[in-house]
Scaffold this motif. Sequence first.
Motif, PDB file in Angstrom:
ATOM      1  N   VAL A  44      -0.649   1.488  -9.157  1.00  0.00           N
ATOM      2  CA  VAL A  44       0.027   1.869  -7.917  1.00  0.00           C
ATOM      3  C   VAL A  44      -0.812   1.444  -6.713  1.00  0.00           C
ATOM      4  CG1 VAL A  44       0.746   3.829  -6.501  1.00  0.00           C
ATOM      5  CG2 VAL A  44       1.329   3.770  -8.934  1.00  0.00           C
ATOM      6  N   ALA A  45      -2.113   1.757  -6.750  1.00  0.00           N
ATOM      7  CA  ALA A  45      -3.001   1.415  -5.637  1.00  0.00           C
ATOM      8  C   ALA A  45      -3.090  -0.089  -5.443  1.00  0.00           C
ATOM      9  CB  ALA A  45      -4.384   2.008  -5.876  1.00  0.00           C
ATOM     10  N   ALA A  46      -3.043  -0.848  -6.526  1.00  0.00           N
ATOM     11  CA  ALA A  46      -3.110  -2.306  -6.419  1.00  0.00           C
ATOM     12  C   ALA A  46      -1.803  -2.878  -5.873  1.00  0.00           C
ATOM     13  CB  ALA A  46      -3.417  -2.915  -7.785  1.00  0.00           C
ATOM     14  N   ARG A  47      -0.666  -2.361  -6.318  1.00  0.00           N
ATOM     15  CA  ARG A  47       0.628  -2.921  -5.931  1.00  0.00           C
ATOM     16  C   ARG A  47       0.956  -2.695  -4.456  1.00  0.00           C
ATOM     17  NH1 ARG A  47       4.275  -4.914  -9.396  1.00  0.00           N
ATOM     18  NH2 ARG A  47       3.898  -4.706 -11.644  1.00  0.00           N
ATOM     19  N   VAL A  48       0.431  -1.634  -3.842  1.00  0.00           N
ATOM     20  CA  VAL A  48       0.810  -1.344  -2.459  1.00  0.00           C
ATOM     21  C   VAL A  48       0.265  -2.391  -1.505  1.00  0.00           C
ATOM     22  CG1 VAL A  48      -1.126   0.190  -1.880  1.00  0.00           C
ATOM     23  CG2 VAL A  48       1.112   0.527  -0.795  1.00  0.00           C
ATOM     24  N   ALA A  49      -0.898  -2.935  -1.780  1.00  0.00           N
ATOM     25  CA  ALA A  49      -1.467  -4.085  -1.061  1.00  0.00           C
ATOM     26  C   ALA A  49      -1.321  -3.994   0.459  1.00  0.00           C
ATOM     27  CB  ALA A  49      -0.834  -5.386  -1.567  1.00  0.00           C
ATOM     28  N   PRO A  50      -1.891  -2.968   1.096  1.00  0.00           N
ATOM     29  CA  PRO A  50      -1.780  -2.867   2.558  1.00  0.00           C
ATOM     30  C   PRO A  50      -2.590  -3.965   3.251  1.00  0.00           C
ATOM     31  CG  PRO A  50      -3.347  -1.261   1.725  1.00  0.00           C
ATOM     32  CD  PRO A  50      -2.725  -1.909   0.520  1.00  0.00           C
ATOM     33  N   VAL A  51      -2.216  -4.274   4.487  1.00  0.00           N
ATOM     34  CA  VAL A  51      -2.933  -5.310   5.221  1.00  0.00           C
ATOM     35  C   VAL A  51      -4.356  -4.838   5.527  1.00  0.00           C
ATOM     36  CG1 VAL A  51      -0.838  -6.236   6.238  1.00  0.00           C
ATOM     37  CG2 VAL A  51      -2.112  -4.469   7.462  1.00  0.00           C
ATOM     38  N   ARG A  52      -5.256  -5.774   5.671  1.00  0.00           N
ATOM     39  CA  ARG A  52      -6.641  -5.461   5.992  1.00  0.00           C
ATOM     40  C   ARG A  52      -6.707  -4.689   7.313  1.00  0.00           C
ATOM     41  NH1 ARG A  52     -11.573  -7.188   4.351  1.00  0.00           N
ATOM     42  NH2 ARG A  52     -13.254  -7.164   5.900  1.00  0.00           N
ATOM     43  N   GLY A  53      -7.434  -3.574   7.285  1.00  0.00           N
ATOM     44  CA  GLY A  53      -7.568  -2.743   8.470  1.00  0.00           C
ATOM     45  C   GLY A  53      -6.373  -1.857   8.751  1.00  0.00           C
ATOM     46  N   GLY A  54      -5.434  -1.786   7.801  1.00  0.00           N
ATOM     47  CA  GLY A  54      -4.203  -1.039   8.015  1.00  0.00           C
ATOM     48  C   GLY A  54      -4.314   0.440   7.682  1.00  0.00           C
ATOM     49  N   GLN A  55      -3.162   1.087   7.707  1.00  0.00           N
ATOM     50  CA  GLN A  55      -3.034   2.522   7.424  1.00  0.00           C
ATOM     51  C   GLN A  55      -2.214   2.710   6.151  1.00  0.00           C
ATOM     52  OE1 GLN A  55      -4.235   5.177   9.167  1.00  0.00           O
ATOM     53  NE2 GLN A  55      -5.060   4.102  10.971  1.00  0.00           N
ATOM     54  N   LEU A  56      -2.726   3.533   5.242  1.00  0.00           N
ATOM     55  CA  LEU A  56      -2.042   3.805   3.977  1.00  0.00           C
ATOM     56  C   LEU A  56      -1.841   5.301   3.813  1.00  0.00           C
ATOM     57  CD1 LEU A  56      -0.972   2.924   1.166  1.00  0.00           C
ATOM     58  CD2 LEU A  56      -3.315   3.131   0.328  1.00  0.00           C
ATOM     59  N   LEU A  57      -0.640   5.695   3.447  1.00  0.00           N
ATOM     60  CA  LEU A  57      -0.296   7.093   3.212  1.00  0.00           C
ATOM     61  C   LEU A  57      -0.077   7.320   1.728  1.00  0.00           C
ATOM     62  CD1 LEU A  57       0.610   9.935   4.189  1.00  0.00           C
ATOM     63  CD2 LEU A  57       2.922   8.982   4.452  1.00  0.00           C
ATOM     64  N   ASP A  58      -0.781   8.304   1.160  1.00  0.00           N
ATOM     65  CA  ASP A  58      -0.555   8.709  -0.223  1.00  0.00           C
ATOM     66  C   ASP A  58       0.087  10.085  -0.214  1.00  0.00           C
ATOM     67  OD1 ASP A  58      -0.676   8.582  -3.071  1.00  0.00           O
ATOM     68  OD2 ASP A  58      -2.394   9.942  -3.002  1.00  0.00           O
ATOM     69  N   LEU A  59       1.371  10.152  -0.555  1.00  0.00           N
ATOM     70  CA  LEU A  59       2.123  11.399  -0.557  1.00  0.00           C
ATOM     71  C   LEU A  59       2.009  12.097  -1.909  1.00  0.00           C
ATOM     72  CD1 LEU A  59       5.387  10.363   1.308  1.00  0.00           C
ATOM     73  CD2 LEU A  59       3.674  11.990   2.105  1.00  0.00           C
ATOM     74  N   ALA A  60       2.137  13.438  -1.871  1.00  0.00           N
ATOM     75  CA  ALA A  60       1.950  14.237  -3.083  1.00  0.00           C
ATOM     76  C   ALA A  60       0.640  13.835  -3.734  1.00  0.00           C
ATOM     77  CB  ALA A  60       3.121  14.070  -4.045  1.00  0.00           C
ATOM     78  N   THR A  61      -0.391  13.742  -2.921  1.00  0.00           N
ATOM     79  CA  THR A  61      -1.679  13.213  -3.388  1.00  0.00           C
ATOM     80  C   THR A  61      -2.296  14.062  -4.484  1.00  0.00           C
ATOM     81  OG1 THR A  61      -3.747  12.236  -2.567  1.00  0.00           O
ATOM     82  CG2 THR A  61      -3.142  14.413  -1.680  1.00  0.00           C
ATOM     83  N   GLY A  62      -1.912  15.338  -4.570  1.00  0.00           N
ATOM     84  CA  GLY A  62      -2.441  16.190  -5.635  1.00  0.00           C
ATOM     85  C   GLY A  62      -3.946  16.274  -5.579  1.00  0.00           C
ATOM     86  N   THR A  63      -4.593  15.950  -6.677  1.00  0.00           N
ATOM     87  CA  THR A  63      -6.052  15.962  -6.716  1.00  0.00           C
ATOM     88  C   THR A  63      -6.640  14.635  -6.264  1.00  0.00           C
ATOM     89  OG1 THR A  63      -6.015  15.366  -9.064  1.00  0.00           O
ATOM     90  CG2 THR A  63      -6.138  17.715  -8.524  1.00  0.00           C
ATOM     91  N   GLY A  64      -5.820  13.770  -5.683  1.00  0.00           N
ATOM     92  CA  GLY A  64      -6.329  12.593  -4.997  1.00  0.00           C
ATOM     93  C   GLY A  64      -6.584  11.357  -5.834  1.00  0.00           C
ATOM     94  N   VAL A  65      -6.043  11.273  -7.036  1.00  0.00           N
ATOM     95  CA  VAL A  65      -6.372  10.154  -7.920  1.00  0.00           C
ATOM     96  C   VAL A  65      -5.944   8.814  -7.301  1.00  0.00           C
ATOM     97  CG1 VAL A  65      -6.046   9.154 -10.208  1.00  0.00           C
ATOM     98  CG2 VAL A  65      -6.232  11.636  -9.955  1.00  0.00           C
ATOM     99  N   ILE A  66      -4.717   8.742  -6.811  1.00  0.00           N
ATOM    100  CA  ILE A  66      -4.247   7.486  -6.216  1.00  0.00           C
ATOM    101  C   ILE A  66      -4.968   7.215  -4.898  1.00  0.00           C
ATOM    102  CG2 ILE A  66      -2.270   6.283  -5.203  1.00  0.00           C
ATOM    103  CD1 ILE A  66      -0.488   7.702  -7.244  1.00  0.00           C
TER     104      ILE A  66
END
Length: 235
Positions: A44-66
């Motif tokens: 999942v973390a690899a597929r999202v591929a945000p732009v360099r210096g960008g902002q990424l939101l992880d929803l339902a992060t739970g214990t933060g694995v993603i």
Amino acid sequence: MTSDRARRGKGSEVHGIFQKIAGYYDRMNFVMTLGRHEKWCREVAARVAPVRGGQLLDLATGTGVIALEAARRHPTVTVTGVDFSEEMLRRAKAKPGAGAVRWQHADAASLPFEDEFFDGITEGYLLRNVEDLDRVLREQHRVLKPGGRLVILETCPPSGLVEPVMKWGMRVVVPLLGQVVARDRSSYSYLESSTRAFESPQSIAGALRGLGFKDIGWRKKFFGTNVILWATKGD
């Protein structure tokens, strides 16, 4: 139409379950997926591929694995991990590397972020636990920039030749594991039933397409009981 009171009632029930299971959430995910859960989170973390210096939101992060994997994989990106369970967030903040993530308590149905703020969104096992699926997906579409990618890790009801066996296993084995590993059969009985009753990947893809997402695809995992689904917000 579901009343606001009913939504709050279900929300409180689900919140209570996740507050309760936070201490053994990672262990149960490992056991129930035979160790595959962290690998899926890395994908999942690899597929999202945000732009360099960008902002990424992880929803339902739970214990933060993603979120933690995304912070490791994309070190120039600002990662924000959001959950509605205070206890889950407390566990996430105690993990190694947690300082690289901005942790925030929030409701996925009413996100406290500006329109088109994030370059990418990830989530794990959020959608099956919300009362208003369309509203939650609309919020994600709202805060995602055009061209940004959404990547979802979710359970899905089994289908095909293995369907009877997998449904039996989920109905019997998952609550039993909850009892043996976590001493909590009731919470995992809910999680098992929410998995069997949840939408198919095709249905989720249709909802995303209706909101204006494109380039939608998915890959089923673990005998079709889990899925990674991805989509890009149209311009």
